[in-house]
Motif scaffolding. Structure first.
Motif, PDB file in Angstrom:
ATOM      1  N   THR A   1       5.727  12.889   1.916  1.00 42.28           N
ATOM      2  CA  THR A   1       6.464  11.638   1.746  1.00 42.28           C
ATOM      3  C   THR A   1       7.947  11.878   1.950  1.00 42.28           C
ATOM      4  O   THR A   1       8.522  12.776   1.343  1.00 42.28           O
ATOM      5  CB  THR A   1       6.240  11.088   0.316  1.00 42.28           C
ATOM      6  N   GLU A   2       8.556  11.092   2.798  1.00 42.87           N
ATOM      7  CA  GLU A   2      10.003  11.206   2.996  1.00 42.87           C
ATOM      8  C   GLU A   2      10.669   9.972   2.461  1.00 42.87           C
ATOM      9  O   GLU A   2      10.274   8.850   2.767  1.00 42.87           O
ATOM     10  CB  GLU A   2      10.334  11.376   4.475  1.00 42.87           C
ATOM     11  N   LEU A   3      11.657  10.190   1.611  1.00 41.20           N
ATOM     12  CA  LEU A   3      12.384   9.062   1.065  1.00 41.20           C
ATOM     13  C   LEU A   3      13.840   9.204   1.482  1.00 41.20           C
ATOM     14  O   LEU A   3      14.405  10.273   1.378  1.00 41.20           O
ATOM     15  CB  LEU A   3      12.303   9.061  -0.472  1.00 41.20           C
ATOM     16  N   THR A   4      14.407   8.138   1.948  1.00 43.28           N
ATOM     17  CA  THR A   4      15.819   8.176   2.328  1.00 43.28           C
ATOM     18  C   THR A   4      16.611   7.331   1.351  1.00 43.28           C
ATOM     19  O   THR A   4      16.227   6.188   1.070  1.00 43.28           O
ATOM     20  CB  THR A   4      15.992   7.615   3.756  1.00 43.28           C
ATOM     21  N   LEU A   5      17.644   7.911   0.835  1.00 42.16           N
ATOM     22  CA  LEU A   5      18.524   7.141  -0.050  1.00 42.16           C
ATOM     23  C   LEU A   5      19.853   6.958   0.671  1.00 42.16           C
ATOM     24  O   LEU A   5      20.477   7.936   1.070  1.00 42.16           O
ATOM     25  CB  LEU A   5      18.771   7.894  -1.352  1.00 42.16           C
ATOM     26  N   SER A   6      20.255   5.750   0.834  1.00 41.65           N
ATOM     27  CA  SER A   6      21.573   5.506   1.404  1.00 41.65           C
ATOM     28  C   SER A   6      22.461   4.973   0.290  1.00 41.65           C
ATOM     29  O   SER A   6      22.181   3.918  -0.261  1.00 41.65           O
ATOM     30  CB  SER A   6      21.483   4.470   2.521  1.00 41.65           C
TER      31      SER A   6
ATOM     32  N   GLN B   1       0.796  -1.229   0.000  1.00 42.31           N
ATOM     33  CA  GLN B   1       0.000   0.000   0.000  1.00 42.31           C
ATOM     34  C   GLN B   1       0.829   1.280   0.000  1.00 42.31           C
ATOM     35  O   GLN B   1       0.372   2.311  -0.476  1.00 42.31           O
ATOM     36  CB  GLN B   1      -0.930   0.013   1.233  1.00 42.31           C
ATOM     37  N   ASP B   2       2.042   1.225   0.541  1.00 43.65           N
ATOM     38  CA  ASP B   2       2.766   2.492   0.725  1.00 43.65           C
ATOM     39  C   ASP B   2       3.753   2.772  -0.419  1.00 43.65           C
ATOM     40  O   ASP B   2       4.837   3.279  -0.200  1.00 43.65           O
ATOM     41  CB  ASP B   2       3.468   2.524   2.084  1.00 43.65           C
ATOM     42  N   TYR B   3       3.338   2.420  -1.622  1.00 43.10           N
ATOM     43  CA  TYR B   3       4.168   2.742  -2.793  1.00 43.10           C
ATOM     44  C   TYR B   3       4.007   4.219  -3.137  1.00 43.10           C
ATOM     45  O   TYR B   3       2.991   4.825  -2.784  1.00 43.10           O
ATOM     46  CB  TYR B   3       3.781   1.866  -3.999  1.00 43.10           C
ATOM     47  N   ILE B   4       4.997   4.799  -3.775  1.00 43.88           N
ATOM     48  CA  ILE B   4       4.870   6.228  -4.107  1.00 43.88           C
ATOM     49  C   ILE B   4       4.081   6.402  -5.399  1.00 43.88           C
ATOM     50  O   ILE B   4       4.169   5.585  -6.315  1.00 43.88           O
ATOM     51  CB  ILE B   4       6.239   6.943  -4.195  1.00 43.88           C
ATOM     52  N   HIS B   5       3.332   7.493  -5.451  1.00 42.64           N
ATOM     53  CA  HIS B   5       2.493   7.754  -6.610  1.00 42.64           C
ATOM     54  C   HIS B   5       3.320   8.385  -7.725  1.00 42.64           C
ATOM     55  O   HIS B   5       4.463   8.777  -7.510  1.00 42.64           O
ATOM     56  CB  HIS B   5       1.302   8.608  -6.184  1.00 42.64           C
TER      57      HIS B   5
END
Ligand SMILES: O=c1[nH]c(=O)n([C@H]2C[C@H](O)[C@@H](COP(=O)(O)O)O2)cc1CO
Ligand SMILES: [Zn+2]
Length: 159
Positions: free
Chosen positions: A153-158, A4-8
């Motif tokens: 929406t917060e996305l973290t890229l490592s 459900q928590d995929y980005i649009h």
């Protein structure tokens, strides 16, 4: 059941524009652009940078002083880079995600390339004549523009 928590789509493409902006060497304003087809396929990306072959370390990055000592005459804008990175004639009906509202020069390129929609994050230069001119041309030519609807929406890229 599907996740459900995929980005649009909008978050996905604005995310790509934001990631592209991270490539910019401009200390003051990093701009990213992502051009997308009506089928939601990414056609191109770009960010603001010096023209290919112009050494980033030798070009000016300042904002003040005589024109030739500032970045403004030299920097290739994110949207223009994204448009130029695409084969001619392939952008009809596309939309562009930009982290900053396009200036009037980029607005002309957007219109001429056939892009039909602009989704923008910042409009920090809204009170400049350049942005007013962009909006006038978009209004006349039927290019729609809308602010990106911030979802938090917060996305973290490592990396
Ligand atoms: O539409 C745009 N696209 C774009 O890539 N830019 C770039 C050019 C410069 O490198 C930077 C603007 O610099 P500044 O905010 O310091 O004036 O952003 C600027 C605009 C609008 O001003
Ligand atoms: Zn521009």
């Amino acid at each position: 059941m599907k996740r459900q928590d995929y980005i649009h789509w909008d978050a996905y493409f604005m995310g790509v524009a934001l990631l592209s902006a991270q490539r910019s060497k401009d200390a003051n304003t990093q701009v990213g652009a992502c051009i997308v087809s009506p089928e939601n396929k990414i056609l191109s990306v770009g960010y603001n940078g010096m023209p290919t072959g112009c050494d980033d370390d030798l070009m000016p990055w300042g904002r003040e002083g005589s024109a030739l000592d500032t970045k403004y005459l030299f920097v290739c804008h994110a949207e223009l880079n994204a448009i130029l990175n695409t084969p001619a004639g392939k952008l009809t009906g596309a939309r562009v995600y930009v982290t900053l509202f396009p200036c009037s020069e980029c607005a002309k390129a957007i219109i001429q390339s056939g892009i039909k929609e602009v989704i923008y994050l910042s409009d920090k230069y809204a009170d400049t004549d350049s942005t007013r001119a962009s909006k006038k041309m978009f209004d006349m030519t039927g290019v729609s523009y809308r602010p990106y609807e911030v979802t938090g929406t917060e996305l973290t890229l490592s990396l």
